[in-house]
Enzyme design. Structure first.
Site, short mmCIF file in Angstrom:
data_model
loop_
_atom_site.label_atom_id
_atom_site.label_comp_id
_atom_site.label_asym_id
_atom_site.label_seq_id
_atom_site.Cartn_x
_atom_site.Cartn_y
_atom_site.Cartn_z
N SER A 1 1.01 3.44 21.36
CA SER A 1 0.76 4.68 20.64
C SER A 1 0.03 5.67 21.56
O SER A 1 0.49 5.92 22.66
CB SER A 1 -0.03 4.38 19.37
N ASP B 1 9.47 4.95 12.15
CA ASP B 1 8.10 5.40 12.40
C ASP B 1 7.78 6.61 11.52
O ASP B 1 8.44 7.64 11.57
CB ASP B 1 7.94 5.79 13.87
N HIS C 1 5.89 1.98 12.77
CA HIS C 1 5.03 2.20 13.94
C HIS C 1 4.27 0.93 14.31
O HIS C 1 3.55 0.36 13.50
CB HIS C 1 4.03 3.32 13.61
#
Length: 315
Positions: free
Chosen positions: A106, A226, A281
């Protein structure tokens, strides 16, 4: 299934660096928002990397040796200062002197790219980013627990006053906020992303393009479902129009065409790979990670396919 929603990587572990005898390159990992460098999940990822490539030296980047402090630093702080700290941290580790591979989860992937562009000493060989907001976020959808004061405070500040100097200098996600429909405010006020993406006219930093262009491989993974990184296409440097739903791939953007940060150079050398993975995610299976680690980490990339969809840029 390994869930990396709030995960970090392992503290320095393993032995050895890349040598002519074929020992695997070291691995450096930077965790994501809401995580800490020594969390259980990140330790598991580091252990998996060592299992796939025995003898790998693994270092997990930290901004505070205290776990709570390191987690807090993912929400609060100046990204410029954090990257400068990491530049000093990595340059002091003897095992990394000859270079290393890097994995970022991330926002940690975006910040590792910042490391490459800003200092890259010692140098990164292969950079893999997982769901990283390379083109910023147009909304902040972090799921904060009712008792998570740190997360809730950061979320509230970002939503209410994202372009104020106070927020831009203190709230980490605000520093990579980028709304394509409000680019003027972004270019004027962004404290990090507008610079690292070389988007300010007349202020193109040639070192950024030279350093990123020196990578042996840049692999960007986007999660199909996501909803945390908005838009999800940011993981591929793509532009997304919320109003029309139109997606502009990176090779069709001026950032690529004019090679502001070295991506075209990588594309021309066939060193860019854009990968999709199923799930939300940071939902990563051990099977998927194992395949990625076998393909890209350790020694040289062997070109073996993993059953993932890979989109090449510039070739």
């Amino acid at each position: 299934m390994i869930f990396l929603t709030t995960i970090s990587l392992l503290v320095s572990a393993g032995v050895g660096i890349a040598t002519p005898t074929g020992r695997p390159l070291p691995l450096v990992i930077w965790h994501g928002l809401g995580d800490a460098y020594d969390s259980e999940g990140i330790q598991g990822v580091a252990n998996l990397a060592q299992k796939v490539h025995p003898g790998t030296f693994v270092h997990s980047i930290y901004l505070d040796p205290d776990s709570d402090g390191d987690r807090s630093a993912t929400f609060f702080g100046r990204v410029d200062e954090q990257i400068a700290t990491v530049c000093s941290q990595l340059s002091a580790i003897p095992e990394l002197t000859s270079g290393f591979n890097a994995v970022g989860f991330s926002q940690g992937g975006q910040f590792l790219r910042g490391y490459v562009q800003r200092c890259n000493n010692p140098p990164v060989k292969t950079l893999i980013t997982f769901g990283s907001p390379h083109n910023g976020i147009a909304d902040f959808l972090a799921e904060c627990k009712p008792t998570d004061f740190v997360c809730r405070t950061a979320s509230s500040a970002l939503r209410s006053s994202k372009w104020t100097p106070w927020v831009q200098n203190r709230i980490v996600p605000a520093q990579y906020f980028r709304d394509p429909e409000d680019l003027d405010a972004y270019i004027e006020h962004s404290a990090f992303l507008a610079d690292i993406n070389n988007e300010r006219p007349g202020e193109r930093n040639k070192t950024y393009a030279e350093n990123l262009g020196s990578l042996e491989r840049f692999v960007m993974l986007m999660f199909e479902d996501d909803t945390t990184i908005v838009p999800k296409e940011s993981a591929w440097f793509a532009e997304f129009n919320k109003t029309t739903g139109e997606r502009t791939l990176v090779e069709d953007r001026e950032l690529y065409k004019q090679d502001w940060i070295g991506m075209k150079k990588l594309g021309d050398r066939k060193r860019l790979e854009f990968v999709t993975a199923p799930g939300r995610h940071m939902e990563l299976s051990e099977e998927l990670l194992t395949g990625l680690f076998k393909k890209y980490l350790g020694g040289r990339v062997d070109g073996e396919k993993m059953g993932l969809w890979v989109q090449g840029v510039g070739f």
